[in-house]
Design an enzyme around this catalytic site. Structure first.
Site, PDB file in Angstrom:
ATOM      1  N   SER A 214       0.969  -1.366  -0.050  1.00 47.29           N
ATOM      2  CA  SER A 214       0.016   0.167   0.027  1.00 47.29           C
ATOM      3  C   SER A 214       0.925   1.338   0.002  1.00 47.29           C
ATOM      4  O   SER A 214       2.105   1.134  -0.139  1.00 47.29           O
ATOM      5  CB  SER A 214      -0.851  -0.083   1.246  1.00 47.29           C
ATOM      6  N   ASN A 215       0.458   2.350   0.309  1.00 43.81           N
ATOM      7  CA  ASN A 215       1.017   3.707   0.471  1.00 43.81           C
ATOM      8  C   ASN A 215       0.753   4.581   1.549  1.00 43.81           C
ATOM      9  O   ASN A 215      -0.185   4.083   2.273  1.00 43.81           O
ATOM     10  CB  ASN A 215       1.164   4.217  -0.821  1.00 43.81           C
ATOM     11  N   TYR A 216       1.043   5.799   1.655  1.00 48.07           N
ATOM     12  CA  TYR A 216       0.924   6.357   3.126  1.00 48.07           C
ATOM     13  C   TYR A 216      -0.229   7.380   2.862  1.00 48.07           C
ATOM     14  O   TYR A 216      -0.659   8.142   3.702  1.00 48.07           O
ATOM     15  CB  TYR A 216       2.079   7.453   3.212  1.00 48.07           C
ATOM     16  N   SER A 217      -1.124   7.271   1.711  1.00 49.44           N
ATOM     17  CA  SER A 217      -2.211   8.013   1.617  1.00 49.44           C
ATOM     18  C   SER A 217      -3.334   7.843   2.767  1.00 49.44           C
ATOM     19  O   SER A 217      -3.607   7.021   3.240  1.00 49.44           O
ATOM     20  CB  SER A 217      -2.800   7.819   0.224  1.00 49.44           C
ATOM     21  N   ALA A 283      -4.582   7.331  -4.380  1.00 49.67           N
ATOM     22  CA  ALA A 283      -3.338   6.958  -4.552  1.00 49.67           C
ATOM     23  C   ALA A 283      -3.388   5.423  -4.798  1.00 49.67           C
ATOM     24  O   ALA A 283      -3.210   4.634  -3.848  1.00 49.67           O
ATOM     25  CB  ALA A 283      -2.249   7.293  -3.290  1.00 49.67           C
TER      26      ALA A 283
END
Ligand code: C5P
Length: 412
Positions: A214-217, A283
């Site tokens: 995943s990502n930091y969004s 994102a």
């Protein structure tokens, strides 16, 4: 100019354990450019010292109506302050303070200024569970609302007594949202003709039952845009990846919770025909594991490395751009780290978007996870437009306004 710049605010604090949050609220108000006069009830002083509030607000704090040293000066003050303020915030408002406000009792500076105030008044209650459930509180809140005050809800959670339930004062940033909203200019024409599909937050691409990519969004920008559209009367379809943000409660909102990019893609296709405006803030993970293990992947031995083969996810924005209907307006976001303008313009063309809103990871206090953001906006018709660093809530309002302005000229 930020909406709170130069606004005159009276912050009245009554005696609750939630007083410590008012220090942070004061800091946020000052940071947003407002001038704040703090009032403390005598019992509030038991929780947080006057010096803390006086230092942050750069003003002496008032508490009692009569001051032994300067009776005349203080007596006059409550009337002057009530007229001076653009907004009065009573936070925390205890059961005792609320009861006095509802009945008109005036035995300290907070009540005196409240009774003299001609500005809007926001009241943020804070109390323990039993007090919160007492019918007298509900009756008093009803009276205060009938007088035209804005009484905020409380959060549920752990209370000072250890009980769990409603009664926690809203967090400072939540109160700030109400305050900012109050000063936003009102639009003449509601956006009831718009149905806006918004994608928000990250996606999660599963590796095995316990791991994902995943990502930091955080979804803050997308949710703020959804709220801004809802406030202007638009219908909103919010397709959201996993976030910790409360879902807005609104009859014009269709909320779709998804986890993966594929699910976001399918949800976008499902609702595509209902919408005429698309704002893709999500994102989306560009890649996902080619295979998803059904059991938790175990370490093989001490030295082996482990390789995951990734395959591309569908590009949702590109699909929307390629399939847009006559009259549709498509907005994409671009988060860049180098050659920001060049890459944003490339995206505008390659994804057939009508607008790209670019934020850079090089800008301090912006993009992923931050409460503020700064953007540069590119379209096919208008010169580059820059919105300097401001709260995501205010930025969302400005973005909706600008999208509406450009969208309005596209079809003339
Ligand atoms: O290509 P890039 O990911 O930088 O483009 C960002 C924009 O494209 C954002 O608006 C994002 O929501 C959208 N996007 C998408 N589907 C993807 C990747 C990005 O909708 N698979």
């Amino acid at each position: 100019m930020p909406v709170l710049q130069g606004k005159k605010i009276v912050l009245a604090v009554s005696g609750s354990i939630a007083c410590y949050k008012s220090v942070e609220l004061l800091r946020l108000l000052i940071k947003a450019g407002s001038e704040v006069q703090v009032l403390l009830t005598p019992s509030a002083k038991h929780f947080v010292g006057e010096l803390t509030f006086a230092t942050l607000s750069k003003k002496p704090v008032f508490s009692t109506i009569f001051d032994e040293q300067n009776t005349q000066h203080h007596w006059a003050n409550h009337v002057a302050l009530g007229k001076w303020a653009d907004l009065m915030i009573i936070a925390p408002a205890t059961n005792n303070t609320i009861a006095k406000l509802a009945s008109g009792i005036c035995d300290n500076m907070v009540h005196a200024v409240y009774l003299s105030a001609t500005c809007p008044i926001i009241i943020a209650p804070a109390m323990d569970l039993d007090m919160h459930e007492h019918p007298s509180l509900h009756k008093n809140i009803q009276i205060l609302k009938e007088y035209g005050n804005i009484v905020l809800p409380t959060n549920s959670g752990e209370l000072a007594s250890g009980l769990i339930g409603y009664g926690r004062m809203l967090e400072p940033h939540q109160i700030m949202e109400y305050v900012t909203d109050m000063f936003m200019p009102k639009w003449n024409k509601p956006l009831s003709h718009r149905t806006v599909l918004i994608t928000a937050g990250p996606t999660q691409e599963q590796i095995d039952p316990v791991r994902f990519i995943s990502n930091y969004s955080t979804g803050k920008m997308g949710y703020a845009i959804a709220n801004a559209y809802l406030k202007q009367g638009a219908k909103v379809i919010l397709i959201s990846g996993p976030t910790h943000i409360p879902v807005p409660y609104h009859s014009n909102l269709t909320f779709v919770k998804i986890k993966t990019a594929q699910e976001m893609y399918e949800a976008t296709q499902k609702y595509f025909n209902l919408a005429n405006t698309f704002v893709m803030t999500a994102a989306v993970a560009d890649y996902k594991p080619k295979t998803k293990a059904t059991e938790k992947i175990k370490k093989q031995n001490e030295t082996d490395n482990f390789t995951i083969e990734l395959i591309q996810n569908p590009d949702i924005l590109k699909w929307v751009g390629n399939n847009k209907k006559q009259g549709d307006f498509v907005v994409g976001f671009a988060l860049e780290s180098t050659n920001e303008q060049e890459y944003a313009l490339k995206k505008l063309h390659s994804k057939k978007a009508d607008m790209i809103i670019m934020n850079s990871i090089n800008t301090p206090n912006a993009a992923f996870g931050a409460d503020t953001n700064e953007v540069h906006i590119y379209t096919h018709t208008h010169p580059e437009y820059h919105i300097p660093n401001t709260s995501k809530q205010e930025l969302a309002y400005l973005l909706v306004k600008y999208i509406e302005q450009v969208q309005g000229t596209k079809f003339i």
